[in-house]
Design an enzyme around this catalytic site. Structure first.
Site, PDB file in Angstrom:
ATOM      1  N   ASP A  92      -6.595 -11.866   6.665  1.00 34.11           N
ATOM      2  CA  ASP A  92      -6.812 -11.915   5.224  1.00 34.11           C
ATOM      3  C   ASP A  92      -8.025 -11.058   4.912  1.00 34.11           C
ATOM      4  O   ASP A  92      -9.161 -11.526   4.939  1.00 34.11           O
ATOM      5  CB  ASP A  92      -7.056 -13.351   4.756  1.00 34.11           C
ATOM      6  CG  ASP A  92      -5.784 -14.179   4.817  1.00 34.11           C
ATOM      7  OD1 ASP A  92      -4.716 -13.558   4.893  1.00 34.11           O
ATOM      8  OD2 ASP A  92      -5.877 -15.403   4.792  1.00 34.11           O
ATOM      9  N   HIS A 132      -9.506  -9.750   2.322  1.00 34.77           N
ATOM     10  CA  HIS A 132     -10.453 -10.340   1.387  1.00 34.77           C
ATOM     11  C   HIS A 132      -9.821 -11.562   0.744  1.00 34.77           C
ATOM     12  O   HIS A 132     -10.183 -11.950  -0.351  1.00 34.77           O
ATOM     13  CB  HIS A 132     -10.839  -9.357   0.278  1.00 34.77           C
ATOM     14  CG  HIS A 132     -11.689  -8.229   0.741  1.00 34.77           C
ATOM     15  ND1 HIS A 132     -11.261  -6.942   0.754  1.00 34.77           N
ATOM     16  CD2 HIS A 132     -12.956  -8.201   1.229  1.00 34.77           C
ATOM     17  CE1 HIS A 132     -12.207  -6.143   1.204  1.00 34.77           C
ATOM     18  NE2 HIS A 132     -13.249  -6.883   1.503  1.00 34.77           N
ATOM     19  N   SER A 162      -9.985  -5.476  -1.754  1.00 40.11           N
ATOM     20  CA  SER A 162      -9.103  -5.565  -0.593  1.00 40.11           C
ATOM     21  C   SER A 162      -8.078  -4.436  -0.585  1.00 40.11           C
ATOM     22  O   SER A 162      -7.578  -4.044   0.470  1.00 40.11           O
ATOM     23  CB  SER A 162      -8.388  -6.918  -0.563  1.00 40.11           C
ATOM     24  OG  SER A 162      -7.540  -7.069  -1.687  1.00 40.11           O
TER      25      SER A 162
END
Length: 488
Positions: free
Chosen positions: A7, A9, A60
């Protein structure tokens, strides 16, 4: 078959990982805020078959491009799955996919599609055909996107500024907030926040499409939605009775004046020297006659007029991680995800409830307001509470200024290096009280605004292009950028 999931961000829910695990895939979940090096090192060490990235906030998107480029540089050929709240098929095709030619990047719409995509990519017979179809689709998307961007005319920054939103400040009657500076609200009642929850995003978290409460009677997903809603009510009762976690906030108000595309914030009414500067971005898309090219700074009175701005940070996530981990360690992924989903909803509800109290009490410019919860969700109130990273101010780094004004760590909320908030169930933003203020999207911007914005922020052009990458209406030219940075 092993899948490593990073993950990048994303501080949201690992639903994709759970779905894959339930279908006999081994998932190595590295957690949140994972650097590219760790993701790729783990993929090599564990001999993974697929790498998956998800993201919640716009920085991200740029990081995903970086991971894809690193996979290309390091000669990976594994499939790269992309998902999360900020991603899209268009962004995957246009921005991420071109960085990774040896393998294949695939956008996964939602958790329910992950198993089918993984199966198609893992099958020796199905993979070539599937990858070929994806590449053809992404080529069409990239071509169509380029054509659509050419059709959208954008204005030079100077022209956009000349078409700014211009309220009649001579007729503006400002109301002073009840206090200047910041105040902490500790241990706010979770029970009170339940009443103002917006449930529709909760069901989206579980991949159930529909508006609440109509979704509970939907012919297709109604039964599942009702069961999920009942489980949520049961857990909310436990959260309140057993005090699993608590909510806290810090909010503040300051004298302020618009200054071009920025907002000068002052410590007191003397306005002798700025305490901080809030930087805003302006729409550059050609507008129909009569419609302004708006920046948030337009909603604050210029020098010579009295006005104020407010800011807030709320969290409903103090203790959330410990509860979620307790369920996860007991192999109860459903409850672990439910805890995080409810904490997120409570944090958003807290932001809504606090804004209501700001309008009626703390700032008091709408003291007689009487709105239902549905009216609040529909944003029928006066004033706005835009947040850095959202359409009206896409720059996440402005959270840094907001946190300095409020000292968010006093309530246990911190900013990560990429300007995500931790705990995840936290919300921050600004308060504007002008009666004509409204929510809007900045949209794509041109190089002239990026250059101007970078100068105002004390950035190089490269830094500006990095942080504003998702909204650039051009492809940064490394050679031109380097020359300009050197000149600066």
């Amino acid at each position: 078959m092993a899948t490593v999931k990073g993950d990048v961000h994303d501080i949201g829910k690992n639903i994709v990982g759970v779905v894959l695990q339930c279908n006999n895939y081994e998932v190595i979940d590295l957690g949140v805020m994972v650097p590219a090096a760790k993701i790729l090192e783990t993929a090599k060490k564990e001999n993974c078959d697929i790498i998956g990235l998800s993201g919640l906030i716009t920085p991200s998107l740029d990081e995903m491009c970086h991971v894809a480029a690193e996979m290309e540089r390091q000669n990976f050929d594994l499939p790269l799955l992309i998902g999360g709240a900020t991603t899209s098929r268009v962004h995957t095709a246009v921005k991420i996919n071109p960085n990774y030619r040896r393998g294949q990047t695939v956008y996964v719409t939602d958790a329910s599609r992950a198993v089918g995509v993984a199966g198609a990519l893992m099958g020796q017979a199905s993979r070539p055909k599937y990858v070929g179809e994806v590449r053809e689709e992404y080529a069409r998307i990239a071509t169509a996107h380029a054509r659509s961007q050419e059709d959208k005319q954008r204005l030079p920054l100077a022209t956009a500024r000349s078409n700014a939103f211009k309220p009649d400040w001579a007729k503006f009657a400002p109301i002073k907030p009840q206090f200047i500076g910041s105040r902490v609200i500790e241990d706010y009642s979770i029970e009170e926040l339940i009443a103002t929850i917006d449930w529709s995003p909760f069901f989206s978290t579980w991949e159930l499409a529909g508006k609440f409460p109509a979704i509970l009677d939907d012919k297709i997903v109604g039964e599942a939605a009702r069961s999920l809603f009942d489980d949520a009510q049961t857990m909310l009762k436990q959260i309140v009775e057993q005090r699993w976690f608590k909510a806290a906030a810090v909010l503040g108000f300051w004298p302020a004046n618009g200054s071009g595309d920025d907002i000068a914030v002052f410590a007191d009414e003397t306005r002798s020297a700025p305490l901080a500067t809030l930087h805003t971005l302006r729409q550059q898309l050609t507008r129909r006659e009569g419609r302004a090219n708006v920046a948030l700074a337009d909603f604050v009175a210029p020098n010579g007029h009295e006005d104020h701005v407010g800011a807030f940070i709320v969290t409903a996530g103090i203790g959330e991680d410990a509860v979620a981990d307790r369920f996860k360690n007991a192999n109860d992924d459903y409850s672990s995800i439910m805890v995080k989903a409810l904490a997120d909803r409570l944090a958003e509800s807290f932001a809504e409830r606090l804004h209501q109290r700001v309008r009626k009490e703390f700032w008091g410019y709408a003291a007689d307001e009487t709105l239902s919860n549905a009216d609040l969700i529909a944003e029928k109130y006066r004033g706005i509470r835009p947040a850095p990273g959202y359409p009206a101010q896409p720059d996440h780094t402005e959270k840094g200024t907001l946190f300095k004004l409020l000292d968010g760590e006093r309530i246990g909320v911190k900013l990560t290096e990429s300007f995500a908030m931790w705990p995840g169930a936290s919300v921050c933003g600004l308060y504007f009280g002008h009666p004509e203020s409204y929510y809007f999207g900045v949209g794509k911007i041109e190089r002239d605004q990026v250059e101007d914005y970078a100068k105002r922020k004390g950035w190089s052009l490269a830094e500006g292009e990095r942080w504003l990458a998702p909204i650039l209406n051009y492809t940064p030219n490394a050679r031109a950028r380097g020359t300009q940075d050197a000149a600066a």
